[in-house]
Design a protein around this motif. Structure first.
Motif, PDB file in Angstrom:
ATOM      1  N   PHE A  78      38.273  43.603  33.927  1.00 54.17           N
ATOM      2  CA  PHE A  78      38.758  42.269  34.252  1.00 54.17           C
ATOM      3  C   PHE A  78      38.073  41.279  33.310  1.00 54.17           C
ATOM      4  O   PHE A  78      36.931  40.879  33.560  1.00 54.17           O
ATOM      5  N   ASN A 120      38.219  38.148  32.581  1.00 52.63           N
ATOM      6  CA  ASN A 120      37.854  36.783  32.977  1.00 52.63           C
ATOM      7  C   ASN A 120      36.788  36.733  34.072  1.00 52.63           C
ATOM      8  O   ASN A 120      36.377  35.647  34.492  1.00 52.63           O
ATOM      9  N   LEU A 121      36.364  37.905  34.538  1.00 50.70           N
ATOM     10  CA  LEU A 121      35.300  37.965  35.533  1.00 50.70           C
ATOM     11  C   LEU A 121      33.976  38.307  34.860  1.00 50.70           C
ATOM     12  O   LEU A 121      33.946  38.804  33.727  1.00 50.70           O
ATOM     13  N   ASN A 133      32.772  42.516  37.962  1.00 46.19           N
ATOM     14  CA  ASN A 133      33.516  43.736  37.652  1.00 46.19           C
ATOM     15  C   ASN A 133      32.933  44.931  38.387  1.00 46.19           C
ATOM     16  O   ASN A 133      33.659  45.698  39.033  1.00 46.19           O
TER      17      ASN A 133
END
Length: 260
Positions: free
Chosen positions: A91, A93-94, A99
């Motif tokens: 992920f 944008n995390l 994650n």
């Protein structure tokens, strides 16, 4: 011992091209099988058929006693097939911590539910930090994954797969794009999974030194067909592998011996 995973005459055609051609192979818990072959041999396609990214034209995929040939990738994941890809599947944008947190929550049965649960689960927080420490990334726990160097993303994906604790681990070139200094961390993670002795591990890898250091068994694909299967030293030394994988013809081998 009964296979944990098996393919029977597994085949896929793209138009007139047969990319994987009637491959039958059984895999067992406690064994790391390396899948090798030249570029275009069908290794990643075979992986995609097992994990469900591609639908077979013919043949079967069995997970224990279950025929999972018709199941999508998501259903196979729920049944215990874990896959790390050539290209990272995180992920972006995390954060690093978020994650890993999602993987730890999922494995613990907490799912994606209610983020407030997370702050009250000290055990899950400790497990996440333990995983980050295993890949030397505790100091990057708040970094956004999409901004990380490629090598760090690779390490994180392998660590995340380990956190999910599937029954079948599938690593597709886990060291691709990594610097020499970064490779040992990923290999140590795979060795730790192997050391448990109860997981089935499949590894696609081009680097023969990595294959030699990890594999209990090697299978070789060439033009979509299974052409060799056995112990590493035996398979690597076989004429079919020398020619198909290393590009060394039997005549050249004999010439090398004559001049050795």
């Amino acid at each position: 011992m009964k296979p944990s995973l098996e393919t029977r005459d597994l085949t896929i055609r793209f138009g007139g091209h047969v990319a994987v051609n009637a491959v039958s192979c059984a895999f067992h818990p406690g064994t790391l099988t390396a899948i090798v072959g030249p570029n275009g041999a069908g290794k990643t396609t075979y992986f995609n058929l097992i994990s469900g990214q591609l639908k077979a034209s013919a043949g079967q995929v069995l997970l224990g006693d279950q025929d999972i040939t018709g199941l999508p990738a998501s259903a196979r994941t729920k049944r215990g097939i874990g896959r790390a890809f050539q290209l990272t599947n995180l992920f972006p944008n995390l954060s690093v911590m978020e994650n890993v947190r999602l993987g730890v929550q999922s494995q613990a049965g907490a799912g994606m539910q209610l983020l407030q649960l997370w702050s009250h689960r000290r055990d899950l927080i400790e497990k996440t930090d333990e995983i980050l420490a295993s890949i030397n990334m505790l100091d990057k726990r708040d970094a956004i994954v999409g901004a990380l160097p490629h090598g760090d993303q690779r390490k994180l994906e392998v660590a995340l797969l380990s956190a999910l604790e599937p029954e079948i681990f599938m690593f597709d070139e886990p060291t691709a794009g990594m610097s020499v200094d970064e490779v040992p961390t990923v290999l140590d993670l795979i060795r730790a999974v192997k050391a448990r002795g109860n997981k089935t591990i499949l590894l696609v890898e081009h680097k023969m030194d990595v294959v030699r250091s990890l594999a209990d068994r090697i299978i070789v694909l060439h033009n979509g067909q299974l052409v060799a299967d056995g112990e590493p030293a035996e398979v690597i030394a076989s004429p079919v592998v020398q020619e198909a994988y290393l590009g060394i013809s039997p005549d050249a081998q004999m010439e090398g011996i004559a001049h050795g």
